[in-house]
Design a protein around this motif. Structure first.
Motif, mmCIF file in Angstrom:
data_model
loop_
_atom_site.group_PDB
_atom_site.id
_atom_site.type_symbol
_atom_site.label_atom_id
_atom_site.label_comp_id
_atom_site.label_asym_id
_atom_site.label_seq_id
_atom_site.Cartn_x
_atom_site.Cartn_y
_atom_site.Cartn_z
ATOM 1 N N LEU A 16 33.670 29.147 38.405
ATOM 2 C CA LEU A 16 32.798 28.522 39.399
ATOM 3 C C LEU A 16 31.904 29.555 40.069
ATOM 4 C CD1 LEU A 16 35.257 26.005 41.089
ATOM 5 C CD2 LEU A 16 33.535 25.545 39.323
ATOM 6 N N SER A 17 32.489 30.684 40.430
ATOM 7 C CA SER A 17 31.735 31.740 41.114
ATOM 8 C C SER A 17 30.561 32.213 40.266
ATOM 9 C CB SER A 17 32.671 32.896 41.443
ATOM 10 O OG SER A 17 31.975 33.924 42.087
ATOM 11 N N SER A 18 30.773 32.368 38.972
ATOM 12 C CA SER A 18 29.711 32.848 38.081
ATOM 13 C C SER A 18 28.554 31.847 37.976
ATOM 14 C CB SER A 18 30.271 33.141 36.689
ATOM 15 O OG SER A 18 30.580 31.945 36.001
ATOM 16 N N LEU A 19 28.822 30.599 38.297
ATOM 17 C CA LEU A 19 27.800 29.549 38.223
ATOM 18 C C LEU A 19 27.233 29.181 39.597
ATOM 19 C CD1 LEU A 19 29.714 27.263 35.695
ATOM 20 C CD2 LEU A 19 27.704 28.680 35.192
ATOM 21 N N GLY A 20 27.719 29.847 40.644
ATOM 22 C CA GLY A 20 27.248 29.537 41.998
ATOM 23 C C GLY A 20 27.819 28.238 42.526
ATOM 24 N N LEU A 21 28.971 27.832 42.003
ATOM 25 C CA LEU A 21 29.617 26.586 42.396
ATOM 26 C C LEU A 21 30.865 26.890 43.221
ATOM 27 C CD1 LEU A 21 29.447 24.890 38.884
ATOM 28 C CD2 LEU A 21 27.979 24.348 40.832
ATOM 29 N N THR A 22 31.355 25.879 43.938
ATOM 30 C CA THR A 22 32.613 26.014 44.661
ATOM 31 C C THR A 22 33.512 24.828 44.330
ATOM 32 O OG1 THR A 22 31.686 24.929 46.614
ATOM 33 C CG2 THR A 22 31.653 27.345 46.592
ATOM 34 N N LEU A 23 34.795 25.051 44.528
ATOM 35 C CA LEU A 23 35.785 24.001 44.284
ATOM 36 C C LEU A 23 35.931 23.138 45.526
ATOM 37 C CD1 LEU A 23 38.062 22.837 42.453
ATOM 38 C CD2 LEU A 23 39.598 24.472 43.542
ATOM 39 N N TRP A 24 35.773 21.827 45.367
ATOM 40 C CA TRP A 24 36.034 20.905 46.467
ATOM 41 C C TRP A 24 37.498 20.504 46.442
ATOM 42 C CZ3 TRP A 24 33.817 19.454 50.850
ATOM 43 C CH2 TRP A 24 34.350 18.348 51.522
#
Length: 154
Positions: A16-24
């Motif tokens: 997720l971090s590598s894609l600029g995303l976060t876990l909800w």
């Protein structure tokens, strides 16, 4: 959160971090005869795209296969939590301060079990402060909340 869910989350975080995303949220449970691993991701600003979901699903699926953490068949679903997302953790409430919520409690409070209003704050890390549509302010301990979700106001 179970040990398995924590291990899955550890595999997921760098993806997720590598894609600029976060876990909800992450949910792994048996539904009917099969196991279902649901991953809810978010991206601020702009939201989650179908491509984001496909990439996370592919990369996490590969990592899970290599690590062999889940010893039985399961289905992997990756999606956005949606505008009407469920709030299950204190951090969810912090992120939703100022939003309209619908909260259902286990026990009635002043004869009511369903409340709608704007979340003013998360007090002391465990108390949702809700300004009801009537203007009254209500403090609800998180452990007393059976279900909470954002309400989309059109």
């Amino acid at each position: 959160m179970s040990n398995l869910q924590e291990q899955i989350q550890q595999l997921l975080e760098p993806i997720l971090s590598s894609l600029g995303l976060t876990l909800w949220d992450l949910d792994f449970k048996k539904e009917g005869p099969q196991w279902l691993l649901r991953i809810y991701i978010e991206h601020e600003p702009g939201g989650v795209t179908l491509s984001d979901c496909e990439t996370v699903s592919r990369d996490l699926g590969t990592a899970l296969d290599v690590e062999d953490l889940i010893p039985h068949a399961y289905t992997l679903e990756v999606s956005s939590p949606g505008l009407d997302r469920s709030l299950t953790k204190p951090d969810h409430y912090r992120k939703c301060v100022g939003s309209q919520l619908k909260i259902k409690t286990y026990q009635s409070i002043n004869g009511e079990k369903v409340f709608r209003g704007r979340l003013l704050e998360l007090e002391a890390g465990n108390m949702a402060v809700l300004e009801k549509d009537t203007g009254d302010v209500l403090r609800i301990p998180l452990e007393d909340i059976a279900k909470a979700s954002r309400e989309v106001v059109l």
